[in-house]
Structure formats: C-alpha cells, structure tokens
Design a protein around this motif. Structure first.
Motif, PDB file in Angstrom:
ATOM      1  N   GLY A 194      -1.677 -87.896 -54.308  1.00 48.51           N
ATOM      2  CA  GLY A 194      -0.529 -88.691 -54.014  1.00 48.51           C
ATOM      3  C   GLY A 194      -0.912 -89.756 -52.784  1.00 48.51           C
ATOM      4  N   TYR A 195      -0.035 -90.357 -52.134  1.00 47.07           N
ATOM      5  CA  TYR A 195       0.021 -91.258 -51.271  1.00 47.07           C
ATOM      6  C   TYR A 195      -0.226 -90.698 -50.007  1.00 47.07           C
ATOM      7  CZ  TYR A 195       2.082 -94.692 -47.941  1.00 47.07           C
ATOM      8  OH  TYR A 195       2.230 -95.377 -46.741  1.00 47.07           O
ATOM      9  N   LEU A 230       8.632 -84.742 -56.867  1.00 49.03           N
ATOM     10  CA  LEU A 230       9.230 -86.272 -57.230  1.00 49.03           C
ATOM     11  C   LEU A 230       9.725 -86.818 -55.913  1.00 49.03           C
ATOM     12  CD1 LEU A 230      10.874 -85.325 -60.445  1.00 49.03           C
ATOM     13  CD2 LEU A 230       8.516 -86.227 -60.454  1.00 49.03           C
ATOM     14  N   TYR A 280      17.224 -85.849 -54.705  1.00 52.14           N
ATOM     15  CA  TYR A 280      15.998 -85.981 -53.939  1.00 52.14           C
ATOM     16  C   TYR A 280      16.286 -85.284 -52.719  1.00 52.14           C
ATOM     17  CZ  TYR A 280      12.082 -87.572 -51.079  1.00 52.14           C
ATOM     18  OH  TYR A 280      11.090 -87.371 -50.008  1.00 52.14           O
TER      19      TYR A 280
HETATM   20  N1  LIG Z   1       6.449 -91.214 -48.616  1.00 49.99           N
HETATM   21  C1  LIG Z   1       7.505 -91.084 -47.719  1.00 49.99           C
HETATM   22  O1  LIG Z   1       8.104 -91.561 -47.382  1.00 49.99           O
HETATM   23  C2  LIG Z   1       7.869 -89.688 -47.592  1.00 49.99           C
HETATM   24  C3  LIG Z   1       8.777 -89.331 -46.562  1.00 49.99           C
HETATM   25  C4  LIG Z   1       9.489 -88.266 -46.303  1.00 49.99           C
HETATM   26  C5  LIG Z   1       8.910 -87.041 -47.030  1.00 49.99           C
HETATM   27  N2  LIG Z   1       7.885 -87.095 -47.992  1.00 49.99           N
HETATM   28  C6  LIG Z   1       7.549 -86.011 -49.029  1.00 49.99           C
HETATM   29  O2  LIG Z   1       6.005 -85.887 -48.756  1.00 49.99           O
HETATM   30  C7  LIG Z   1       5.597 -85.602 -50.055  1.00 49.99           C
HETATM   31  C8  LIG Z   1       4.486 -86.349 -50.486  1.00 49.99           C
HETATM   32  O3  LIG Z   1       4.909 -87.910 -50.421  1.00 49.99           O
HETATM   33  P1  LIG Z   1       4.133 -88.840 -51.080  1.00 49.99           P
HETATM   34  O4  LIG Z   1       4.554 -90.132 -50.647  1.00 49.99           O
HETATM   35  O5  LIG Z   1       2.715 -88.563 -51.049  1.00 49.99           O
HETATM   36  O6  LIG Z   1       4.266 -88.823 -52.686  1.00 49.99           O
HETATM   37  P2  LIG Z   1       3.721 -89.205 -53.909  1.00 49.99           P
HETATM   38  O7  LIG Z   1       4.584 -89.565 -54.955  1.00 49.99           O
HETATM   39  O8  LIG Z   1       2.723 -90.453 -53.691  1.00 49.99           O
HETATM   40  O9  LIG Z   1       2.695 -88.045 -54.330  1.00 49.99           O
HETATM   41  C9  LIG Z   1       3.298 -86.782 -54.660  1.00 49.99           C
HETATM   42  C10 LIG Z   1       1.980 -86.052 -55.781  1.00 49.99           C
HETATM   43  O10 LIG Z   1       2.616 -85.002 -56.305  1.00 49.99           O
HETATM   44  C11 LIG Z   1       2.161 -84.809 -57.541  1.00 49.99           C
HETATM   45  N3  LIG Z   1       3.280 -84.087 -58.459  1.00 49.99           N
HETATM   46  C12 LIG Z   1       4.330 -84.472 -58.335  1.00 49.99           C
HETATM   47  N4  LIG Z   1       4.957 -83.510 -59.180  1.00 49.99           N
HETATM   48  C13 LIG Z   1       4.336 -82.486 -59.325  1.00 49.99           C
HETATM   49  C14 LIG Z   1       4.352 -81.090 -60.321  1.00 49.99           C
HETATM   50  N5  LIG Z   1       5.294 -80.935 -60.749  1.00 49.99           N
HETATM   51  N6  LIG Z   1       3.110 -80.470 -60.160  1.00 49.99           N
HETATM   52  C15 LIG Z   1       1.914 -80.919 -59.336  1.00 49.99           C
HETATM   53  N7  LIG Z   1       1.933 -82.062 -58.758  1.00 49.99           N
HETATM   54  C16 LIG Z   1       2.892 -82.889 -58.684  1.00 49.99           C
HETATM   55  C17 LIG Z   1       1.991 -86.134 -57.799  1.00 49.99           C
HETATM   56  O11 LIG Z   1       1.145 -86.260 -59.041  1.00 49.99           O
HETATM   57  C18 LIG Z   1       1.654 -86.943 -56.741  1.00 49.99           C
HETATM   58  O12 LIG Z   1       0.200 -87.066 -56.487  1.00 49.99           O
HETATM   59  C19 LIG Z   1       6.629 -85.408 -50.916  1.00 49.99           C
HETATM   60  O13 LIG Z   1       7.273 -84.227 -51.115  1.00 49.99           O
HETATM   61  C20 LIG Z   1       7.922 -86.392 -50.219  1.00 49.99           C
HETATM   62  O14 LIG Z   1       8.990 -85.840 -50.656  1.00 49.99           O
HETATM   63  C21 LIG Z   1       7.286 -88.522 -48.232  1.00 49.99           C
END
Ligand SMILES: NC(=O)c1ccc[n+]([C@@H]2O[C@H](COP(=O)([O-])OP(=O)(O)OC[C@H]3O[C@@H](n4cnc5c(N)ncnc54)[C@H](O)[C@@H]3O)[C@@H](O)[C@H]2O)c1
Length: 343
Positions: free
Chosen positions: A10-11, A78, A143
């Motif tokens: 992921g990101y 998600l 969420y």
């Molecule tokens: N990006 C933001 O602004 C932000 C801010 C606060 C918190 N977060 C948290 O950080 C974490 C990562 O965020 P991100 O931006 O990298 O998100 P993203 O969506 O880019 O990455 C999430 C990854 O998790 C995987 N994934 C999702 N459901 C899955 C499942 N059931 N089994 C296995 N893999 C699964 C996806 O394939 C993806 O690669 C998340 O929990 C998000 O809530 C992100």
C-alpha cells in the motif's frame, strides 16, 4: 527485529518497509494486493530493498503465520472514509474484526510488539480547539469508528509480554510508488500539475492536520525501537502542531509551489469533518521522533517527482491510485467477490 508489516503493498507500506530494512530490521510483508495494478515510479534510492511479501488476506492469517516474529506493524485495512462507507459491513469485518483478531493471534504466537496505524480521523468533528490523546473521540464514519473500536479492543491485550502502541496518524501525503490521489495534498498537487487550476467547490474551512509518509514511517520505527515502558498501551497522535491547516491553506501552499496555478474557493462545505490536533505528546514522549516535513516541502517533492516521470492526466485518474475506484473496479470485473476475497 523480525517484523511482519501488513499493508506493504500500500501507500505507506511501500515506503515504510524499505526504511525499516535500511535500519537493519528483517521485514516480511503481508498484503491482499488490491492496488497492485498501480505503480507510479521506481526509484532505487528511495526504495532500496523490497521485502518478501505473503499475498494473503488478513482475515485468513493463522497463528502459525505469525510465529517467529518479534513484532507486527499493522497497516492493512480499507484505508479511507469513502471506501469504508462503500460497504460498511466489510469495513467492520476487515478493519475492526480483522485487526483485533490479528492482534490476538500475534499475542498467542508469542509476538512481543504490536504497532497499529490508527488515525486522527477518530476526532471527527472538533470545535477548533487542539484535541489531544486524552480527549473524547467523535468518529463520523465507519472507517473512523473502526479505528476507535480497534484501539478499545486491542488495548486490553497490552501487558508485560505484549507491548501495544497506537499511532493516530494525521492525513498522509508524499510520494510513494503505490500512490494515492484520494488524499488532500496529493490530490491538489496532481490537480495543480495536470490542469494548473484548483477550483474548490467548498470554502475549504475545515481543519486537517497532515503528515508526510516518511514521518509516519519514522514514528513506526521509533515505536518499535522504544523501551516498552515508554510506549506500551500508549496512543500517540502522529504529526506536528505547525502542520494543522485549513484545507484552503493547503490549497494555497500547493498553488504557490506549482507555478501558474490558479486557485479559487467555493461557498459550501460538503465535508463536515474538521479537527485540529495537538502533537505535543509524540514530540516529547516518543524517543527519537521528530517531524522533518512540511506541507510546502511535500508539495515540492511531488512537483519534482511529477516532472521526472512526465506525470499526466490519465495517470492521475488511473483507478489504482484512488482506493475506492480500484475496489469498485475489482468488484465490477468479478476479480474479488462480495466479501472482497479474490475469486
Ligand atoms: N494514508 C493516510 O492518510 C492515513 C492516515 C491515517 C491512518 N492511515 C492508516 O494507515 C494504514 C495504511 O494506509 P495507506 O494509506 O497505506 O492505505 P493503502 O490503501 O494504500 O494500503 C493498505 C494496504 O492494505 C491492503 N489490504 C487491505 N485490506 C486487506 C486485507 N483484508 N488483507 C490483506 N491486505 C489488505 C491493501 O491491499 C493495501 O495494499 C491504514 O490502516 C490507514 O487507515 C492512513
């Protein structure tokens, strides 16, 4: 340490994993691979090493999968409000149940540390005051409600054998090969680059703290490496006080960084989430942590990256860079089923 990082495809994970590896940790990734269709750039200097990654749904993880790890860093969910609202029942299944089960199995497998990526969106609707970790939460969406429930249900697992830390990340920004254009600074920067125009329909008044993904990665590393009594059972907001902006201020900064970009704001305010967050605790209590990035520096990073890769409109709009678009595509095209399992 031997660390299992969920969400390495992921990101945030795509930049966090190489950072932990460069630090000498042995990293194994776990990811369902929902966004694998999207890869914005390859940069050997930034990405260094790529971890061995288990392609598996979080909901199918077993205690055996977790044995032998010193720590689990949990990102795989998600990952935003629109995606969470799309199918709330699946959001609860993955983000709440999946995360709590993961922590429970990790503890039973003898893992000693668990770092959870929570979110400042738990604060939901603020009144303009600075909100800190001790105050009430006010989640507005499935969420954000899941983030609150995971914190509530995983915290009791913390004890002398199992050190649990919750990182409430501000909204992220910054360049990642697994790019997201559905988060505010990245989206506005892409708009500025591709159209030279940011026309906001809202007045941009809501407060939104933002943080670079490299600073989030540093917070994760510090939480892993800190003495357990400094972080066990603790919640840390991840960001910096100076990085609380109104959305229109973020747009203003982006329009200044991207030459020739016109900015206009509208009247309405569709999105009622607004929160201003206090980051005193992380800067004073998490050993080694400091935010290195600002919104301006982040927009500049993106401008350089866009120029380097000849970034264009079709890439900006590509489904895999917007989480909800990609999940809808995978569902519509029958690649994942109703419960978001690969067929
Ligand atoms: N990006 C933001 O602004 C932000 C801010 C606060 C918190 N977060 C948290 O950080 C974490 C990562 O965020 P991100 O931006 O990298 O998100 P993203 O969506 O880019 O990455 C999430 C990854 O998790 C995987 N994934 C999702 N459901 C899955 C499942 N059931 N089994 C296995 N893999 C699964 C996806 O394939 C993806 O690669 C998340 O929990 C998000 O809530 C992100």
């Amino acid at each position: 340490m031997k660390v299992l990082v969920t969400g390495t495809e992921g990101y945030i994970g795509a930049r966090l994993a190489p950072l932990l590896m460069a630090r000498g940790h042995e990293v194994v990734g776990l990811d369902a691979g929902f966004y694998r269709d999207g890869w914005l750039y390859s940069d050997i200097h930034q990405l260094g090493m790529v971890p061995r990654t288990i392609i598996k749904d979080l909901r199918h993880i077993s205690i055996g999968d977790l044995e032998g790890f010193d720590a689990v860093v949990h990102l795989a969910e998600l990952s935003n409000d629109p995606l969470g609202e799309n199918r709330p029942e699946i959001t609860y299944q993955i983000n709440h149940r999946g995360s709590v089960d993961l922590a429970d199995k990790a503890k039973r497998a003898g893992v000693r540390r668990f770092v959870y990526a929570s979110s400042c969106s738990v604060y939901g609707l603020g009144n303009g005051e600075f909100l800190d970790e001790t105050g009430a939460v006010n989640p507005q969406t499935a969420y954000a409600k899941c983030k609150v429930m995971v914190e509530r249900d995983v915290k009791p697992l913390a004890d002398a054998r199992f050190c649990v830390t919750f990182l409430r990340n501000a909204t992220a920004y910054g360049a990642s090969p697994r790019m997201r254009f559905d988060i505010v600074l990245n989206d506005l920067s892409a708009l500025a680059w591709t159209t030279k125009r940011i026309a906001m329909t809202s007045d941009g008044s809501p407060w939104r703290p933002i943080v670079h993904i490299e600073d989030i990665s540093t917070a994760v590393r510090c939480a892993l490496e800190a003495p357990a009594d400094a972080v066990n059972g603790e919640i840390f907001n991840v960001g910096a006080n100076s990085e609380n902006y109104r959305v229109r201020e973020i747009a203003q900064i982006v329009s200044e960084v991207f030459p020739g970009c016109e900015l206009s704001t509208g009247k309405g305010g569709a999105d009622n989430r607004s929160y201003r967050v206090c980051f005193d605790k992380i800067s004073s209590k998490l050993p080694g942590f400091r935010c290195e990035w600002t919104a301006r520096k982040g927009a500049e990073e993106l401008r350089h990256r866009f120029a380097q890769i000849e970034f264009d409109q079709s890439t900006y709009e590509y489904r895999a860079f917007t989480r909800l678009k990609q999940i809808r595509y995978l569902t519509r095209s029958g690649q994942i089923d109703n419960d978001f399992f690969w067929r």
